[in-house]
Scaffold this motif. Structure first.
Motif: not given
Length: 339
Positions: A37-50
């Motif tokens: 299992a992988i947990g999503l975090n809001f930091a993931d969104v910002f990282a993906v968007l740069g």
């Protein structure tokens, strides 16, 4: 051995692409984990968007936390063995079917917890505790304002504050999330609207002083919160969600406008008003593992209960899950399940 990963060059969610690659055996002090299992975090969104300052340059594998089963251990690893169920955090690299990582970033998964729950714990509970207790100096019977109170960090922050018998005011983006905040024991929930936030916050406070703010929104909401913060109060900043919007790639003119007109806080006035502003990035704890392990020990003593899983997706649906998470419509934790 072979593994699959989601890889991209930051700047556009649609660049996320599944790749297959060879993963060498673990080296000294490392552990190879089969991710369940992988947990999503809001930091993931910002990282993906740069838009995250810690985002690696070039092509990288996003993701900060996961849970799974130990497949192999390198020499020098004594507290884990093949077959152990573990949860872990990493400075990116969790969007994968297998993760090779230093053993100090792994802890045993409680017997009564599922893999989904294990992937929903470390990043958000560390954020909530380090912000409220380590930086915020939380003490009994204070009043705490918790933004995004129906999200992962918000839920843990409320539980930590309630363990100290604090009065909690939570904010949410939509009325549909109020059911969850009531279930979690938030004393007062505010639907977060820029035009009415000041009056709604004053109403929720009544005669109580506002002692601590867990701030992750930014913009007008941050400004209003700071204005209402009591003398000797602390604002703890750990995010800026107002820069985010459901879009596949950043619209830089809008982001620049928000950045230029972001709130300014005068240090000289801070002295006069006896207020404190503190900020942190969880990557700091990842780089100071002794502090991270000490913090986790303190959290364990609070008996905060299990994580709340709000949404589950398959590994193949990860980009779709990330977009849903980005929309702000989720509650609890968003989890990616692997076979």
């Amino acid at each position: 051995m072979e593994r699959q990963t989601y890889t991209l060059k930051a700047g556009n969610i649609n660049r996320l692409d599944i790749r297959t690659e060879e993963l060498p055996d673990p080296e000294t002090g490392q552990v190879l984990v089969e991710v369940k299992a992988i947990g999503l975090n809001f930091a993931d969104v910002f990282a993906v968007l740069g838009l995250y300052s810690a985002t690696p340059e070039g092509t990288f594998i996003p993701g900060l936390e996961f849970a799974g089963v130990v497949l192999k251990t390198g020499s020098g690893v004594n507290h884990l063995k093949q077959g152990d169920r573990v949860m872990g955090c990493t400075r990116f690299g969790a969007y994968a079917t297998h993760v090779k990582i230093s053993s100090e970033y792994l802890i045993p998964l409680p017997d009564q917890w599922s893999f989904d729950e294990g992937a929903s714990y470390l990043v958000q509970v560390l954020t909530a505790y380090y912000g409220l207790v380590t930086l915020g100096n939380l003490s009994s019977d204070q009043t705490v304002l918790i933004h995004s109170a129906a999200g992962g960090v918000g839920i843990w922050a409320n539980r930590i504050a309630k363990a100290k018998n604090c009065y909690t005011i939570g904010t949410v983006g939509h009325a549909s999330k109020c059911t969850l905040t009531r279930q979690e024991g938030v004393d007062k929930t505010i639907i977060r609207e820029k035009k009415t936030f000041d009056s709604e916050l004053k109403k929720a406070l009544g005669s109580r002083p506002l002692n601590i703010i867990m701030e992750c929104i930014g913009g007008t909401i941050l400004k209003v919160g700071w204005k209402n913060l009591a003398p000797m109060g602390r604002m703890i900043v750990y995010g800026s969600a107002h820069y985010g919007k459901r879009e596949d790639r950043p619209f830089y003119p809008r982001l620049m406008w928000k950045y230029i007109f972001r709130p300014r806080i005068d240090v000289q006035k801070m002295i006069k008003e006896n207020k404190s502003l503190m900020a942190f990035n969880l990557i700091y704890l990842f780089e100071h593992t002794a502090l991270m392990q000490h913090t986790l020990g303190q959290i364990e003593s609070l008996n905060l209960g299990k994580p709340i899983i709000g949404h589950r997706f398959s590994f193949e649906q990860l980009p779709e899950a990330l977009k849903m998470f980005q929309s702000g419509s989720t509650t609890g934790k968003v989890v990616i399940q692997l076979k």
